[in-house]
Design a protein around this motif. Sequence first.
Motif, mmCIF file in Angstrom:
data_model
loop_
_atom_site.group_PDB
_atom_site.id
_atom_site.type_symbol
_atom_site.label_atom_id
_atom_site.label_comp_id
_atom_site.label_asym_id
_atom_site.label_seq_id
_atom_site.Cartn_x
_atom_site.Cartn_y
_atom_site.Cartn_z
ATOM 1 N N LYS A 142 -5.448 -6.421 -7.564
ATOM 2 C CA LYS A 142 -4.770 -5.587 -6.556
ATOM 3 C C LYS A 142 -5.723 -6.298 -5.205
ATOM 4 N N GLY A 143 -4.732 -6.190 -4.394
ATOM 5 C CA GLY A 143 -5.050 -7.007 -2.974
ATOM 6 C C GLY A 143 -6.691 -6.353 -2.125
ATOM 7 N N PRO A 144 -6.701 -7.033 -1.528
ATOM 8 C CA PRO A 144 -7.817 -6.812 -0.452
ATOM 9 C C PRO A 144 -8.120 -5.433 0.700
ATOM 10 N N GLN A 145 -8.749 -4.449 0.341
ATOM 11 C CA GLN A 145 -8.032 -3.480 1.628
ATOM 12 C C GLN A 145 -9.294 -3.136 2.352
ATOM 13 N N PHE A 146 -8.469 -3.195 3.685
ATOM 14 C CA PHE A 146 -9.915 -3.276 4.700
ATOM 15 C C PHE A 146 -10.324 -1.767 4.258
ATOM 16 N N ILE A 147 -11.961 -1.313 4.886
ATOM 17 C CA ILE A 147 -12.417 -0.051 5.068
ATOM 18 C C ILE A 147 -13.001 0.523 6.071
ATOM 19 N N ILE A 148 -13.135 -1.053 6.693
ATOM 20 C CA ILE A 148 -14.218 -0.405 7.514
ATOM 21 C C ILE A 148 -14.344 -1.908 8.584
ATOM 22 N N ASP A 149 -14.710 -2.138 10.037
ATOM 23 C CA ASP A 149 -15.089 -3.169 10.256
ATOM 24 C C ASP A 149 -16.101 -2.831 12.131
ATOM 25 N N GLU A 159 -0.637 -8.511 -2.911
ATOM 26 C CA GLU A 159 -1.589 -8.259 -3.523
ATOM 27 C C GLU A 159 -1.979 -8.916 -4.805
ATOM 28 N N GLY A 160 -1.346 -10.581 -3.994
ATOM 29 C CA GLY A 160 -1.497 -11.375 -4.252
ATOM 30 C C GLY A 160 -1.041 -12.540 -5.588
ATOM 31 N N SER A 161 -1.231 -13.329 -5.900
ATOM 32 C CA SER A 161 -0.079 -14.409 -6.876
ATOM 33 C C SER A 161 -1.463 -14.790 -8.364
ATOM 34 N N ARG A 162 -1.240 -14.593 -9.770
ATOM 35 C CA ARG A 162 -2.143 -14.898 -10.346
ATOM 36 C C ARG A 162 -1.562 -15.632 -10.832
ATOM 37 N N LEU A 163 -2.300 -16.890 -11.117
ATOM 38 C CA LEU A 163 -2.306 -18.488 -11.533
ATOM 39 C C LEU A 163 -2.520 -19.381 -13.383
ATOM 40 N N THR A 164 -1.696 -18.537 -13.982
ATOM 41 C CA THR A 164 -2.692 -18.994 -15.567
ATOM 42 C C THR A 164 -2.768 -21.172 -15.488
ATOM 43 N N VAL A 165 -3.262 -21.347 -16.213
ATOM 44 C CA VAL A 165 -2.823 -23.496 -16.329
ATOM 45 C C VAL A 165 -3.392 -22.769 -17.970
#
Lengths: 115, 116
Positions: free
Chosen positions: B42-49, A108-114
């Motif tokens: 959110k992070g990227p979510q796979f759809i199709i390749d 889901e990622g880590s969001r860094l704010t500086v």
Amino acid sequence: NAGVMQNPRHLVRRRGQEARLRCSPMKGHSHVYWYRQLPEEGLKFMVYLQKENIIDESGMPKERFSAEFPKEGPSILRIQQVVRGDSAAYFCASSPNQRSPGELFFGEGSRLTVL
Amino acid sequence: GESVGLHLPTLSVQEGDNSIINCAYSNSASDYFIWYKQESGKGPQFIIDIRSNMDKRQGQRVTVLLNKTVKHLSLQIAATQPGDSAVYFCAESSNAGGTSYGKLTFGQGTILTVHP
């Protein structure tokens, strides 16, 4: 089977401080990738690691950035002496090997704010 | 350098319409292409390749078309729903020279907005 876990989800640092971002890959995955996403841009590859080895760091800035994936524990992306331009979302992805293109999963990622 | 880019940065459609998102790539060595959906925060979510030895692949409500002659990739979403609203990225990779498939080159992204 838990997905790729990243922490912290949000991190605020002042200029000159250090930032450490952690990534635990999916169970059974020994390949880890770090990507950086600036606001309103696509993700940019930074580094590819396997356990205890850096395989490809062609996307890593030469200064202040380092990454590791120890035998035990999560992968760490470390940014020393952060600057405002380091503010971004940092995503980790994992896969079971390098030859399975359909088995790459992102956290889901880590969001860094500086500041 | 090599790059993957998108023609349209934003796309607005009505619920129920079909959506088409386009992508151009420049690396002739690319042999694997993926579409990702990224929702806010959110992070990227796979759809199709799709692999380069194919020109079409279908999934649930989605179809990816690949035209290697003009280095063009598209994502078609049928009967678009409000839940499809997100940023869509194309990405490419290659296993040439032992490069890992996990080393992806992403496009800039297209913002899809679906109006009810």
